[in-house]
Design an enzyme around this catalytic site. Structure first.
Site: not given
Length: 308
Positions: A185, A187, A241, A251
């Site tokens: 995607h 941002d 990204h 994570r």
């Protein structure tokens, strides 16, 4: 790969060092759409405190997390998991997140009633971190505006703290199978500032290939959003990204999104314009419509100026 690393202490070392630092920020935003900063002025202690509170929050039961709007005074729908729009397994994001509008945690944040709430400590830490990241975002946005000849005060006028968002992410381990913690995607903001732990997972497109970003515990990762690409007429790049999962370790990350009000008009003074004028509200509504209809975001290409 190592992202371009920029030492923000250079901004206070004299005119030549300051100008060189600004050039590095602009160059990385053009060539990578991503860079990382050290000596950014935000203490490791407050960031680690935020991380600990985030871990505690995600350890709550699913029922408690699903009721976060009542427990933490977040807006309805702040807690998200997976991909509600996924139509097939490979589109499913292996993650959960709290996506919080900052107006939620600043509303009555210092009132006696808020101070007596059992979850006040988390909100207090979130406000401290958000305020620090907002100030950093404003500093970087002003530098980027200056380097393309825009007014550096634009972001102070249009991107108030309460218009922005903070997102807490958890990516559980996914043994024996490759998968996306977050689907590819871009941002939908001006700037994103990311604090991540030491577990690798962030990847971005460079020269047409996916590359993994090596975590740096002393750095914050900065990336250009769609609005900045449109506003700069494509000089700065909003790069695709994603996050991939780890087979054995979970994570965590915290992201800050510098956003304008919904009525802010995004328009570039450069000619010829790549993108037509649009409001942030139009952009968000178009993204939502695309996700609902076709299962994924289309983004800026919907707003290209048509020459045919």
């Amino acid at each position: 790969m190592e992202l371009p690393l920029i030492d923000l202490e250079e901004l206070s070392r004299g005119e030549m060092a300051r100008e060189e630092c600004k050039k590095k920020i602009a160059r990385a935003s053009q060539e990578w759409g991503f860079f990382q900063v050290v000596n950014h002025g935000i203490s490791r202690e407050i960031l680690e405190t935020m991380r600990k509170e985030e871990v505690k929050l995600f350890k709550r039961t699913f029922k408690e997390k699903a009721m976060a709007d009542k427990m933490f005074n977040f807006s309805e729908g702040s807690y998200r998991w997976g991909s509600p729009s996924a139509s097939r397994l490979r589109e499913f994001s292996w993650s959960e997140a709290f996506h919080v509008q900052l107006s939620d945690i600043y509303a009555d944040g210092d009132s006696p009633a808020a101070a007596s709430m059992p979850n006040h400590h988390l909100s207090s830490i979130m406000r401290q971190v958000a305020t620090s990241l907002y100030e950093l975002g404003q500093k970087l946005a002003a530098i980027l505006a200056e380097k393309v000849g825009h007014s550096p005060t634009y972001f102070q006028e249009t991107c108030l703290l309460t218009h922005s968002y903070i997102r807490m992410n958890r990516y559980p381990p996914r043994p024996n199978t490759f998968g996306f913690g977050l689907m590819p995607h871009t941002d939908s903001d001006f700037l994103t500032i990311l604090h991540q732990d030491d577990v690798a997972g962030l990847q971005l497109v460079k020269h047409g290939k996916w590359v993994s970003v090596k975590p740096n515990p002393d750095a914050l990762v900065i990336n250009i959003g769609d609005l900045f690409e449109a506003w700069s007429n494509g000089i700065y790049r909003s790069v695709e990204h994603r996050v991939v999962t780890n087979s054995t370790r979970e994570r965590f990350s915290t992201a800050f999104f510098l956003c304008p009000s919904y009525d802010t008009v995004i328009s570039s003074p450069f000619e010829p314009c790549l993108y037509r004028r649009f409001t942030f509200r139009e952009f968000k509504e178009q993204v939502g419509e695309d996700v609902k209809k076709i299962g994924h975001k289309v983004g800026l290409s919907r707003f290209l100026v048509r020459c045919d």
